[in-house]
Design an enzyme around this catalytic site. Structure first.
Site, PDB file in Angstrom:
ATOM      1  N   ASN A   7      95.352  42.870  69.977  1.00 28.37           N
ATOM      2  CA  ASN A   7      95.981  42.668  68.674  1.00 28.37           C
ATOM      3  C   ASN A   7      94.624  42.565  67.646  1.00 28.37           C
ATOM      4  O   ASN A   7      93.756  41.463  67.815  1.00 28.37           O
ATOM      5  CB  ASN A   7      96.776  41.355  68.475  1.00 28.37           C
ATOM      6  CG  ASN A   7      97.157  41.199  66.829  1.00 28.37           C
ATOM      7  OD1 ASN A   7      96.506  41.201  66.267  1.00 28.37           O
ATOM      8  ND2 ASN A   7      98.629  40.679  66.857  1.00 28.37           N
ATOM      9  N   HIS A  10      92.826  40.294  63.308  1.00 26.84           N
ATOM     10  CA  HIS A  10      91.930  39.231  62.728  1.00 26.84           C
ATOM     11  C   HIS A  10      90.646  39.913  62.282  1.00 26.84           C
ATOM     12  O   HIS A  10      89.918  39.611  61.732  1.00 26.84           O
ATOM     13  CB  HIS A  10      91.869  38.090  63.646  1.00 26.84           C
ATOM     14  CG  HIS A  10      93.037  37.344  63.752  1.00 26.84           C
ATOM     15  ND1 HIS A  10      93.724  36.783  62.658  1.00 26.84           N
ATOM     16  CD2 HIS A  10      93.808  36.785  64.689  1.00 26.84           C
ATOM     17  CE1 HIS A  10      94.457  36.207  62.908  1.00 26.84           C
ATOM     18  NE2 HIS A  10      94.813  35.909  64.231  1.00 26.84           N
ATOM     19  N   HIS A  47     100.073  43.761  63.335  1.00 25.67           N
ATOM     20  CA  HIS A  47     101.312  43.346  62.572  1.00 25.67           C
ATOM     21  C   HIS A  47     101.114  43.621  60.966  1.00 25.67           C
ATOM     22  O   HIS A  47     100.152  42.946  60.356  1.00 25.67           O
ATOM     23  CB  HIS A  47     101.194  41.630  62.746  1.00 25.67           C
ATOM     24  CG  HIS A  47     102.368  41.035  62.280  1.00 25.67           C
ATOM     25  ND1 HIS A  47     102.403  39.624  62.569  1.00 25.67           N
ATOM     26  CD2 HIS A  47     103.501  41.466  61.595  1.00 25.67           C
ATOM     27  CE1 HIS A  47     103.782  39.180  62.020  1.00 25.67           C
ATOM     28  NE2 HIS A  47     104.527  40.298  61.434  1.00 25.67           N
ATOM     29  N   ARG A  49     102.480  42.425  58.029  1.00 35.09           N
ATOM     30  CA  ARG A  49     103.125  41.473  57.556  1.00 35.09           C
ATOM     31  C   ARG A  49     103.772  41.698  55.964  1.00 35.09           C
ATOM     32  O   ARG A  49     103.351  42.727  55.329  1.00 35.09           O
ATOM     33  CB  ARG A  49     102.465  40.215  57.309  1.00 35.09           C
ATOM     34  CG  ARG A  49     102.042  39.583  58.666  1.00 35.09           C
ATOM     35  CD  ARG A  49     101.574  38.395  58.466  1.00 35.09           C
ATOM     36  NE  ARG A  49     102.310  37.134  58.158  1.00 35.09           N
ATOM     37  CZ  ARG A  49     102.943  36.229  58.937  1.00 35.09           C
ATOM     38  NH1 ARG A  49     102.343  36.177  60.208  1.00 35.09           N
ATOM     39  NH2 ARG A  49     103.718  35.477  58.519  1.00 35.09           N
ATOM     40  N   ARG A  53      98.799  39.879  54.346  1.00 33.28           N
ATOM     41  CA  ARG A  53      97.831  39.206  54.296  1.00 33.28           C
ATOM     42  C   ARG A  53      96.578  39.774  55.326  1.00 33.28           C
ATOM     43  O   ARG A  53      95.535  39.263  54.922  1.00 33.28           O
ATOM     44  CB  ARG A  53      98.129  37.772  54.875  1.00 33.28           C
ATOM     45  CG  ARG A  53      98.205  37.625  56.416  1.00 33.28           C
ATOM     46  CD  ARG A  53      98.447  36.295  56.813  1.00 33.28           C
ATOM     47  NE  ARG A  53      99.803  35.801  55.996  1.00 33.28           N
ATOM     48  CZ  ARG A  53     100.375  34.597  56.752  1.00 33.28           C
ATOM     49  NH1 ARG A  53     100.058  34.244  57.680  1.00 33.28           N
ATOM     50  NH2 ARG A  53     101.363  34.318  56.286  1.00 33.28           N
ATOM     51  N   GLU A  74     103.577  45.654  65.089  1.00 37.62           N
ATOM     52  CA  GLU A  74     104.424  44.238  65.123  1.00 37.62           C
ATOM     53  C   GLU A  74     105.030  44.275  63.742  1.00 37.62           C
ATOM     54  O   GLU A  74     104.174  44.410  62.608  1.00 37.62           O
ATOM     55  CB  GLU A  74     103.401  43.198  65.209  1.00 37.62           C
ATOM     56  CG  GLU A  74     103.879  42.093  66.498  1.00 37.62           C
ATOM     57  CD  GLU A  74     102.728  40.970  66.325  1.00 37.62           C
ATOM     58  OE1 GLU A  74     102.678  40.263  65.567  1.00 37.62           O
ATOM     59  OE2 GLU A  74     101.964  41.233  67.506  1.00 37.62           O
ATOM     60  N   THR A 105     102.418  33.884  63.603  1.00 38.60           N
ATOM     61  CA  THR A 105     103.868  33.796  64.058  1.00 38.60           C
ATOM     62  C   THR A 105     104.254  32.628  64.994  1.00 38.60           C
ATOM     63  O   THR A 105     103.760  32.500  66.024  1.00 38.60           O
ATOM     64  CB  THR A 105     104.022  35.289  64.968  1.00 38.60           C
ATOM     65  OG1 THR A 105     103.478  36.239  64.403  1.00 38.60           O
ATOM     66  CG2 THR A 105     105.597  35.507  65.088  1.00 38.60           C
ATOM     67  N   GLU A 155     109.143  40.457  74.381  1.00 37.13           N
ATOM     68  CA  GLU A 155     107.643  39.788  74.831  1.00 37.13           C
ATOM     69  C   GLU A 155     107.745  38.616  74.616  1.00 37.13           C
ATOM     70  O   GLU A 155     108.477  37.877  73.688  1.00 37.13           O
ATOM     71  CB  GLU A 155     106.851  40.480  73.603  1.00 37.13           C
ATOM     72  CG  GLU A 155     105.419  39.509  73.689  1.00 37.13           C
ATOM     73  CD  GLU A 155     104.224  40.056  72.550  1.00 37.13           C
ATOM     74  OE1 GLU A 155     104.388  41.430  72.267  1.00 37.13           O
ATOM     75  OE2 GLU A 155     103.429  39.165  72.171  1.00 37.13           O
ATOM     76  N   HIS A 200     100.706  35.474  72.668  1.00 32.72           N
ATOM     77  CA  HIS A 200     100.374  34.509  71.666  1.00 32.72           C
ATOM     78  C   HIS A 200      99.926  33.204  72.444  1.00 32.72           C
ATOM     79  O   HIS A 200     100.190  32.560  73.329  1.00 32.72           O
ATOM     80  CB  HIS A 200     101.738  34.024  71.116  1.00 32.72           C
ATOM     81  CG  HIS A 200     101.430  33.504  69.514  1.00 32.72           C
ATOM     82  ND1 HIS A 200     100.891  32.398  69.423  1.00 32.72           N
ATOM     83  CD2 HIS A 200     101.797  34.004  68.519  1.00 32.72           C
ATOM     84  CE1 HIS A 200     100.868  32.164  68.025  1.00 32.72           C
ATOM     85  NE2 HIS A 200     101.517  33.126  67.399  1.00 32.72           N
TER      86      HIS A 200
HETATM   87  N1  PXP Z   1     102.212  38.674  70.205  1.00 35.24           N
HETATM   88  C1  PXP Z   1     102.774  38.342  69.144  1.00 35.24           C
HETATM   89  C2  PXP Z   1     104.094  38.761  69.078  1.00 35.24           C
HETATM   90  C3  PXP Z   1     102.201  38.131  68.150  1.00 35.24           C
HETATM   91  O1  PXP Z   1     102.752  37.603  66.855  1.00 35.24           O
HETATM   92  C4  PXP Z   1     100.828  37.491  67.997  1.00 35.24           C
HETATM   93  C5  PXP Z   1     100.123  36.977  66.913  1.00 35.24           C
HETATM   94  O2  PXP Z   1      99.931  37.805  65.940  1.00 35.24           O
HETATM   95  C6  PXP Z   1     100.158  37.772  69.480  1.00 35.24           C
HETATM   96  C7  PXP Z   1     100.779  38.400  70.490  1.00 35.24           C
HETATM   97  C8  PXP Z   1      98.896  37.537  69.570  1.00 35.24           C
HETATM   98  O3  PXP Z   1      98.473  36.228  69.664  1.00 35.24           O
HETATM   99  P1  PXP Z   1      97.158  35.684  69.631  1.00 35.24           P
HETATM  100  O4  PXP Z   1      96.460  36.184  68.319  1.00 35.24           O
HETATM  101  O5  PXP Z   1      97.221  34.050  69.394  1.00 35.24           O
HETATM  102  O6  PXP Z   1      96.313  36.048  70.848  1.00 35.24           O
END
Ligand code: PXP
Length: 250
Positions: A7, A10, A47, A49, A53, A74, A105, A155, A200
């Site tokens: 992901n 960030h 993602h 959003r 953001r 996402e 999330t 998921e 997550h």
């Molecule tokens: N899966 C989903 C559905 C998420 O919303 C997120 C966070 O954006 C992640 C995985 C990844 O989570 P993390 O950044 O805590 O590894």
């Protein structure tokens, strides 16, 4: 083999902190995605959003064009974002709940409450050749409802497991209880014909404990990878800046 979806939200968070509203800022999520692929990642997750953001619409278009693995978009089940997905056509969409005030999330989808609209969205996506995953807590009724929507994947939300685990750095009674819920959820999903991803809050400390959960296809991990990359990369970045500063002649 367990797959890793990185992901890259960030990376965009960092860019937006300095270059919000401008084009071409750094770091580029697409470059980061290509680097993750070169390192062996099996897919890239981003993602989009509603409040934009971090990831922007142009990132999604760019990712779709430039990555070589598969894009997991996402998104919330909202008409505006559904339209983007149908235009971009990622390999898969992962539907998540979205609240404007949340930092990330925070919970799983309430599939029971939104079964009809999720089933309709699922059909639209599948008709466009896009697979559908639903991000849910390991809850029996939610998993049963997810199967009824016809989604290909769920998921499993590992946030509560991770939260309880990380407080002491080792597994706790609470994290064991959450782990058991994930184990049962994965078994139930597999029996219903759903493929199972998880994500997550997963990090280098809690991940080995998660290996007890059966039937996992892919883990989606973001924050801990980007955090680790700061420390594995910062020394080199400082060395490179100091080398450049040697060019100062005054
Ligand atoms: N899966 C989903 C559905 C998420 O919303 C997120 C966070 O954006 C992640 C995985 C990844 O989570 P993390 O950044 O805590 O590894």
């Amino acid at each position: 083999m367990l797959k890793l979806g990185v992901n890259i939200d960030h990376v965009a968070t960092l860019r937006e902190a300095r270059y919000r509203g401008q084009s071409g800022g750094e770091p580029s999520p697409v470059e980061a995605a290509r680097m993750c692929e070169a390192a062996g990642a099996h897919g890239i997750t981003a993602h989009l959003r509603e409040d934009r953001r971090h990831i922007q619409d142009h990132d999604i278009l760019d990712l779709r064009e430039k990555i070589e693995t598969r894009l997991n978009l996402e998104m919330a089940n909202l008409p505006e974002i559904i339209a983007v997905a149908l235009k971009v056509r990622p390999a898969i969409v992962c539907i998540v709940p979205e609240r404007r005030q949340e930092v990330t999330t925070e919970g799983g989808l309430d599939v029971v409450a939104a079964e009809k609209s999720l089933a309709e969205m699922r059909m639209k996506m599948n008709d466009a050749g896009i697979e559908v995953s639903l991000f849910i807590a390991p809850d029996e009724s939610q998993i049963a409802a997810a199967a009824r929507t016809g989604a290909q994947f769920i998921e499993l939300h590992t946030g509560r497991f991770a939260e309880h685990f990380s407080k002491s750095g080792i597994s706790t009674v609470a994290s064991e209880r959450e782990l058991q819920r994930l184990v049962s959820g994965a078994q139930q999903a597999q029996a219903l014909g759903l493929k199972v991803n998880a994500g997550h809050g997963l990090n280098y400390d809690n991940l080995p404990a998660l290996f007890r959960v059966p039937h996992l296809v892919e883990l989606n991990i973001g924050h801990s990878l980007v955090s680790r990359a700061v420390f594995t990369g910062l020394q080199k970045a400082v060395h490179e800046m100091l080398a450049l500063m040697k060019g100062y002649g005054a």
